[in-house]
Write an enzyme that holds these catalytic residues in place. Structure first.
Site, PDB file in Angstrom:
ATOM      1  N   HIS A  38     -30.664  50.434  66.293  1.00  0.00           N
ATOM      2  CA  HIS A  38     -32.003  49.845  66.328  1.00  0.00           C
ATOM      3  C   HIS A  38     -33.042  50.791  65.743  1.00  0.00           C
ATOM      4  O   HIS A  38     -32.886  52.021  65.806  1.00  0.00           O
ATOM      5  CB  HIS A  38     -32.402  49.527  67.769  1.00  0.00           C
ATOM      6  CG  HIS A  38     -31.957  48.179  68.226  1.00  0.00           C
ATOM      7  ND1 HIS A  38     -32.737  47.381  69.039  1.00  0.00           N
ATOM      8  CD2 HIS A  38     -30.827  47.474  67.999  1.00  0.00           C
ATOM      9  CE1 HIS A  38     -32.099  46.243  69.289  1.00  0.00           C
ATOM     10  NE2 HIS A  38     -30.935  46.286  68.672  1.00  0.00           N
ATOM     11  N   GLU A 107     -31.683  41.546  63.297  1.00  0.00           N
ATOM     12  CA  GLU A 107     -32.784  41.119  64.150  1.00  0.00           C
ATOM     13  C   GLU A 107     -34.096  41.520  63.489  1.00  0.00           C
ATOM     14  O   GLU A 107     -34.227  42.636  62.973  1.00  0.00           O
ATOM     15  CB  GLU A 107     -32.696  41.775  65.520  1.00  0.00           C
ATOM     16  CG  GLU A 107     -31.444  41.458  66.305  1.00  0.00           C
ATOM     17  CD  GLU A 107     -31.276  42.415  67.475  1.00  0.00           C
ATOM     18  OE1 GLU A 107     -32.044  42.283  68.448  1.00  0.00           O
ATOM     19  OE2 GLU A 107     -30.402  43.281  67.405  1.00  0.00           O
TER      20      GLU A 107
END
Length: 328
Positions: A38, A107
């Site tokens: 991330h 994402e």
């Protein structure tokens, strides 16, 4: 035999702790370790987002036995697939063949940072297919040129490659992604205990004349001696989970996740995430995965401060209970 993994949750701990926890998880007896990849945490309360590839490089040197995996990397926007191939090959060498490259369509939370926008899901899936082709070609060791709808590669070659190519695991969540990815991947990644998804994946692989694959799942838990405190921690750190991946993949910032989860109650979280000191609720939650056909199940222990105590509990109670209950 069902295999049990430990998650290096880069959103809730800094890099030095993650490396220490990885070594401790191997010593506790976990079979494999997966790392999120991330740029942002989901919620500000989590507070971290170190570079997963540096962490995994260090982890490869403090562990000897556990398999390692990204869960998952998006190789399409923030990273170019040719660069992902180079990173994966290097990690395959550093880990002496213990690394699997987990890939997914991404994402918005992580990919928006490079300012290239956020494509519709169909385009993201098309991009992932091209990315996998590029990565596979580069793993072959030759000079690669590629011109696709989404990517170009010019005269690329990987100069350091493991003897056996790094396996690819692709994240799938529905019929369309199964049809596209099952013939391309070595293994399946999924985050819900969906037996139809696992069966559909297996059928598409069989129809393509491919061998059976591993099915690698993941679920969060929040173990702790005080159940009320564990529920509080799970709510503070993981209430974003209640939105489901179709929502979560499109939200762009921690503020978006905070707004989307503002009405999620602690009891709502406790219904989805086993919380507290008891072994049985965790085993019951994991059982849903192996009964759905998953071969590998990675646990997320929610809460950075509890990792040491959780790993001691996992070694003495949880892993023995899971292995006794799981099919062999």
């Amino acid at each position: 035999m069902t295999r049990f993994g430990y998650t290096l949750m880069t959103e809730q701990a800094g890099p030095r702790q993650l490396v220490r926890d990885a070594a401790a998880a191997e010593a506790a007896g976990f079979d494999f370790e997966v790392s999120s990849d991330h740029y942002f945490p989901w919620l500000e309360a989590q507070g971290h987002a170190p570079y997963a590839w540096s962490v995994l490089g260090a982890v490869s040197q403090v562990t000897e036995r556990v398999e390692l995996m990204t869960y998952v990397t998006c190789p399409t926007i923030r990273y170019h697939p040719a660069v992902v191939a180079q990173k994966a090959a290097t990690l395959g060498l550093l880990s002496e063949g213990r690394f699997t490259l987990g890939l997914g369509a991404g994402e918005n939370l992580n990919e928006h940072v490079v300012g290239r926008g956020w494509p519709a899901v169909r385009a993201r899936q098309e991009m992932l297919v091209e990315a996998v082709q590029i990565i596979r070609d580069l793993f072959g060791g030759g000079l690669v040129d590629f011109t696709g709808e989404h990517f170009r590669v010019e005269s690329a070659r990987l100069w350091d490659l493991p003897e056996t190519p790094v396996p690819l695991a692709l994240a799938a969540s529905g019929k369309r992604s199964i049809e596209r990815y099952a013939p391309l991947a070595d293994h399946l990644v999924a985050v819900e205990p969906d037996a139809d998804l696992v069966a559909g994946w297996a059928k598409h692989r069989a129809d393509a004349g491919l061998p059976a694959s591993r099915s690698i799942g993941q679920l969060p838990i929040c173990w702790g001696p005080d159940r009320d405190r564990a529920v509080e921690t799970a709510h503070e750190q993981f209430r974003w989970f209640a939105g489901g991946w179709k929502v979560n993949s499109d939200l762009p910032t921690t503020a978006g996740f905070a707004g989307a989860s503002q009405f999620v109650r602690p009891d709502d979280v406790a219904e989805q995430i086993p919380c507290g000191p008891e072994v049985e609720p965790i085993v019951d939650a994991v059982r849903d995965y192996w009964e759905a056909g998953f071969t590998d199940i990675a646990l997320i222990q929610v809460g950075a401060d509890s990792q040491g105590d959780f790993l001691a509990f996992a070694e003495s109670e949880l892993l023995p209970a899971l292995r006794e209950a799981a099919p062999s």
